[in-house]
Design a protein around this motif. Structure first.
Motif, PDB file in Angstrom:
ATOM      1  N   ARG A 252       1.124  -1.072   0.441  1.00 37.69           N
ATOM      2  CA  ARG A 252      -0.488  -0.111   0.196  1.00 37.69           C
ATOM      3  C   ARG A 252       0.985   1.422   0.152  1.00 37.69           C
ATOM      4  O   ARG A 252       2.514   1.430   0.143  1.00 37.69           O
ATOM      5  CB  ARG A 252      -0.944   0.131   1.386  1.00 37.69           C
TER       6      ARG A 252
ATOM      7  N   ARG B 289      -0.894   9.085  -5.180  1.00 37.54           N
ATOM      8  CA  ARG B 289      -1.156   9.640  -4.055  1.00 37.54           C
ATOM      9  C   ARG B 289      -2.143  10.807  -4.606  1.00 37.54           C
ATOM     10  O   ARG B 289      -3.239  10.765  -3.625  1.00 37.54           O
ATOM     11  CB  ARG B 289      -0.132  10.388  -2.344  1.00 37.54           C
TER      12      ARG B 289
ATOM     13  N   SER C 204      -4.440   4.050  -2.737  1.00 39.33           N
ATOM     14  CA  SER C 204      -4.297   3.756  -1.992  1.00 39.33           C
ATOM     15  C   SER C 204      -3.175   2.661  -1.903  1.00 39.33           C
ATOM     16  O   SER C 204      -2.360   2.336  -1.009  1.00 39.33           O
ATOM     17  CB  SER C 204      -5.335   3.233  -0.658  1.00 39.33           C
TER      18      SER C 204
END
Length: 377
Positions: free
Chosen positions: A226, A278, A283
């Motif tokens: 992530r 981002r 995510s």
């Protein structure tokens, strides 16, 4: 009460916690059944092997407190329910199949605590008679061993010998043969060929290869990253290999680790790519990858295997694939004489060393980088 009468009292009574001084001046203490058994053996030796001493109490296998008796099928159900949330789907399916085979063979209603090492030896022979391959049987018994460990911890099975342990073993010749058929490391020429032909416009194929090449991380560890797993520790950019995110799975607890990001990955633009994702509200590092039965790494593994075929990179005797990066990194660290505990922490391995586990601390990412990065080039 004289010494002989004291021994007779211990034999006739239920006391298993006591201290007794022999005529020779030795003091022997016992605290429970096992201590009592050893104490009686010691007293017998001190008495010249005399037969008038009470016999040692042998623990009874298969005995459980009456309230803890459970049937095999029910114990299997409880175990699978416990691990389902954290196990990789492929691993969970393997455990499920191994226990289903055992339940079918031993009968679902068999009281779990009555299953012995001999029973599992017979189950082993049953699988052989079914012409199942030895690696398959070994894998099943590994899962069954974990099941019995869970049952012992839960109080469903006597906390003594694990009956599945040691049931399947390989000869030296078999181990050598299996090693030849395992994943081979990449040569320097192959690494050059692999990295120089990557398509940067396909990030789900481009970045896993580069990350694997400098971390040796398992394919699922890479594929399930992530954006939150990119952190800074003491000014050093790092990966967090974890199972804390939704649908993230790890092989074991030793797999959980923080490793520094190699400068080459930063130079290639990995952190810039993370920031780009981002800003788009993503995510995950690879948002287009799906969680298949083998985990998020399934698509990465298949795509990389096709890529190796295109490059005509072939194994000599075993296999070559994404896992070859892991073996390549380990060999590089061994050649650089990097200590085993540092290698184990970087790779997410269990270092089976009681002294290390009891007295050592984890290395910081900066310490890992200082030792390992020069070896990786």
């Amino acid at each position: 009460m004289d010494f002989k009468k004291t021994l007779e009292a211990l034999q006739q009574g239920q006391a298993r916690t006591y201290s007794i001084t022999t005529p020779q001046g030795f003091t022997i203490k016992a605290d429970g059944e096992d201590d009592h058994a050893r104490a009686m053996e010691a007293l017998k030796l001190l008495n010249g092997g005399g037969s008038n001493l009470p016999p040692p109490i042998q623990p009874q296998r298969g005995q459980l407190p009456s309230g803890n008796a459970i049937q095999l099928q029910e114990a299997s159900r409880k175990y699978l329910a416990t691990i389902k949330a954290t196990a990789v789907r492929k691993t969970f399916t393997g455990r499920q199949k191994a226990l289903a085979d055992l339940v079918h063979w031993a009968k679902p209603t068999t009281p779990l605590h009555t299953i012995t090492r001999t029973d599992l030896a017979e189950f082993h022979q049953f699988l052989i008679n079914q012409q199942q391959a030895k690696p398959t049987i070994a894998l099943k018994f590994g899962f069954i061993k974990q099941f019995f460990t869970y049952c012992q911890n839960a109080g469903y099975y006597p906390n003594q010998d694990n009956p599945a342990a040691g049931q399947v073993s390989y000869t030296k010749r078999e181990r050598s043969f299996r090693k030849k058929l395992g994943f081979e490391p990449f040569t320097a020429e192959e690494i050059q060929k692999i990295t120089s032909n990557l398509d940067r416009k396909k990030p789900q194929k481009y970045w896993p290869v580069w990350i694997g090449n400098y971390t040796g991380a398992r394919v699922n560890e890479v594929a399930q990253l992530r954006l939150a797993d990119f952190i800074t520790v003491e000014g050093l950019p790092c990966f967090v290999i974890t199972d804390e995110g939704a649908e993230q799975k790890l092989k074991n607890q030793d797999s959980k680790r923080i490793i520094p990001i190699h400068p080459k990955l930063i130079e290639l633009g990995l952190l810039a790519y993370v920031e780009e994702l981002r800003t788009k509200g993503e995510s995950k590092l690879f948002p287009k990858l799906n969680n298949a039965i083998n985990g998020y790494g399934n698509a990465v593994t298949k795509a990389f295997s096709r890529y190796l075929d295109e490059l005509e990179i072939k194994p000599t005797t075993g296999m070559k694939g994404f896992h070859s990066f892991r073996k390549t990194i380990i060999h590089k660290m061994q050649s650089a004489k990097i200590p085993p505990d540092i290698r184990a922490q970087y790779m997410g391995h269990d270092l089976d060393d009681e002294h290390y586990q009891a007295y050592s601390r984890k290395y910081t990412p900066k310490e890992l980088a200082e030792v390992i990065f020069p070896a990786l080039g």
